[in-house]
Motif scaffolding. Structure first.
Motif, mmCIF file in Angstrom:
data_model
loop_
_atom_site.group_PDB
_atom_site.id
_atom_site.type_symbol
_atom_site.label_atom_id
_atom_site.label_comp_id
_atom_site.label_asym_id
_atom_site.label_seq_id
_atom_site.Cartn_x
_atom_site.Cartn_y
_atom_site.Cartn_z
ATOM 1 N N PHE A 83 1.693 16.825 7.428
ATOM 2 C CA PHE A 83 0.896 15.824 6.725
ATOM 3 C C PHE A 83 1.543 14.441 6.841
ATOM 4 O O PHE A 83 0.874 13.461 7.180
ATOM 5 C CB PHE A 83 0.743 16.231 5.267
ATOM 6 N N ALA A 98 -3.791 -5.381 8.623
ATOM 7 C CA ALA A 98 -4.065 -6.228 7.470
ATOM 8 C C ALA A 98 -3.150 -7.453 7.473
ATOM 9 O O ALA A 98 -3.593 -8.585 7.221
ATOM 10 C CB ALA A 98 -3.886 -5.432 6.180
ATOM 11 N N ILE B 38 3.965 -3.353 -0.345
ATOM 12 C CA ILE B 38 3.255 -2.085 -0.143
ATOM 13 C C ILE B 38 4.107 -1.123 0.668
ATOM 14 O O ILE B 38 4.190 0.072 0.356
ATOM 15 C CB ILE B 38 1.901 -2.337 0.546
ATOM 16 N N ILE B 39 4.771 -1.625 1.714
ATOM 17 C CA ILE B 39 5.616 -0.723 2.505
ATOM 18 C C ILE B 39 6.814 -0.270 1.686
ATOM 19 O O ILE B 39 7.283 0.861 1.826
ATOM 20 C CB ILE B 39 6.042 -1.390 3.816
ATOM 21 N N ASP B 42 5.573 2.568 -0.261
ATOM 22 C CA ASP B 42 5.406 3.714 0.637
ATOM 23 C C ASP B 42 6.747 4.418 0.876
ATOM 24 O O ASP B 42 6.864 5.641 0.723
ATOM 25 C CB ASP B 42 4.815 3.187 1.944
ATOM 26 N N MET B 73 0.313 13.415 -0.779
ATOM 27 C CA MET B 73 -1.113 13.124 -0.583
ATOM 28 C C MET B 73 -1.545 11.908 -1.404
ATOM 29 O O MET B 73 -2.252 11.028 -0.898
ATOM 30 C CB MET B 73 -1.950 14.342 -0.968
ATOM 31 N N PHE B 76 -0.295 8.693 0.206
ATOM 32 C CA PHE B 76 -1.072 8.295 1.389
ATOM 33 C C PHE B 76 -2.365 7.597 0.969
ATOM 34 O O PHE B 76 -2.704 6.517 1.480
ATOM 35 C CB PHE B 76 -1.379 9.534 2.230
ATOM 36 N N THR B 79 -1.603 4.081 -0.416
ATOM 37 C CA THR B 79 -1.233 3.072 0.577
ATOM 38 C C THR B 79 -2.428 2.654 1.408
ATOM 39 O O THR B 79 -2.598 1.466 1.727
ATOM 40 C CB THR B 79 -0.118 3.604 1.479
ATOM 41 N N VAL B 80 -3.295 3.625 1.775
ATOM 42 C CA VAL B 80 -4.480 3.262 2.554
ATOM 43 C C VAL B 80 -5.398 2.370 1.736
ATOM 44 O O VAL B 80 -5.946 1.379 2.244
ATOM 45 C CB VAL B 80 -5.211 4.534 3.025
ATOM 46 N N ALA B 83 -3.892 -1.118 1.678
ATOM 47 C CA ALA B 83 -4.052 -1.798 2.960
ATOM 48 C C ALA B 83 -5.492 -2.272 3.137
ATOM 49 O O ALA B 83 -5.746 -3.372 3.621
ATOM 50 C CB ALA B 83 -3.649 -0.877 4.107
ATOM 51 N N LEU B 86 -5.955 -5.396 1.134
ATOM 52 C CA LEU B 86 -5.409 -6.589 1.785
ATOM 53 C C LEU B 86 -6.317 -7.070 2.897
ATOM 54 O O LEU B 86 -6.470 -8.265 3.136
ATOM 55 C CB LEU B 86 -4.045 -6.280 2.378
ATOM 56 N N MET B 87 -6.919 -6.120 3.610
ATOM 57 C CA MET B 87 -7.727 -6.458 4.782
ATOM 58 C C MET B 87 -9.063 -7.065 4.370
ATOM 59 O O MET B 87 -9.476 -8.082 4.916
ATOM 60 C CB MET B 87 -7.961 -5.165 5.564
#
Lengths: 132, 93
Positions: A83, A98, B38-39, B42, B73, B76, B79-80, B83, B86-87
């Motif tokens: 995963f 981004a 954010i990183i 993560d 999970m 993930f 973080t998505v 992101a 931000l985009m």
């Protein structure tokens, strides 16, 4: 039934210890690189040390430990390893795109501009979509 | 003998992972822009997941494995979503 730590054979203990220290050292090296590298696009690469072989080493240690101590193959740690291996590139590519978008919008740093042929590709794809 | 080796290795591994978590949170609080934070988050949750697995090896119970899977999970998805925010400026369009 899980046996206490002391009943593990010596070779298994050494293998588990080696994998544990290998994985956690890689996680620490990744974190140090993440702190010290100068720009965001360079910093993006460092934590992947921890998410590839850092996670891999510790999951292998856990698999060996539980397989030997319960004397049957215990492989469910592979789930976490797979995963994390699959999801880390997705999150980091999304974040990099981004960040690129933000840097281009604010035009700071020496970020490459969008190429003209990229725009033409996008227009061609959109034209095809409209035709269909 | 094997118990001494294992307990020492688990202690060292937990120390190294705790250091990695501290460094990631330094970058998360200091990070010049939102993407660095954010990183940092993560890296922080990946290291927390590794820490939980080492706790599982130390106590010999498999309940920590499930906690680590849930952390992976949820991290993930978080973080998505960040992101995407931000985009595009919003998470669900």
């Amino acid at each position: 039934m899980i046996q206490p730590v002391s009943d593990l054979p010596l070779w298994a203990a050494m293998v588990v210890a080696a994998f544990l220290i290998f994985g956690s050292a890689l996680a620490l090296i990744g974190a140090i690189g993440f702190l010290r590298l100068p720009t965001f696009y360079e910093r993006l690469h460092a934590p992947t040390l921890g998410t590839s072989w850092g996670v891999g080493g510790i999951m292998l240690a856990s698999m060996v430990y539980f397989s030997v101590s319960s004397s049957r193959p215990v492989l469910h740690e592979i789930l976490i390893g797979l995963f994390v291996t699959v999801t880390t590139p997705i999150t980091f590519m999304l974040l990099a795109r981004a960040a690129l978008h933000r840097d281009r919008a604010e035009s700071n740093g020496n970020v490459p501009e969008k190429h003209q042929h990229d725009l033409e590709d996008v227009e061609a794809i959109q034209g095809n979509a409209e035709e269909n | 003998m094997s118990a001494v080796i294992l307990l020492t290795a688990i202690s060292i591994a937990q120390l190294l992972i705790a250091l990695a978590m501290a460094i990631a949170s330094v970058r998360m609080f200091r990070g010049p822009r939102a993407q660095d934070r954010i990183i940092g988050l993560d890296t922080l949750y990946i290291n927390a997941m590794l820490m939980l697995v080492t706790f599982g090896i130390g106590t010999g119970s498999t309940i920590y494995f499930e906690a680590a899977l849930v952390i992976g999970m949820l991290g993930f998805v978080a973080t998505v979503a960040l992101a995407k925010f931000l985009m595009r400026g919003e998470v669900i369009e």
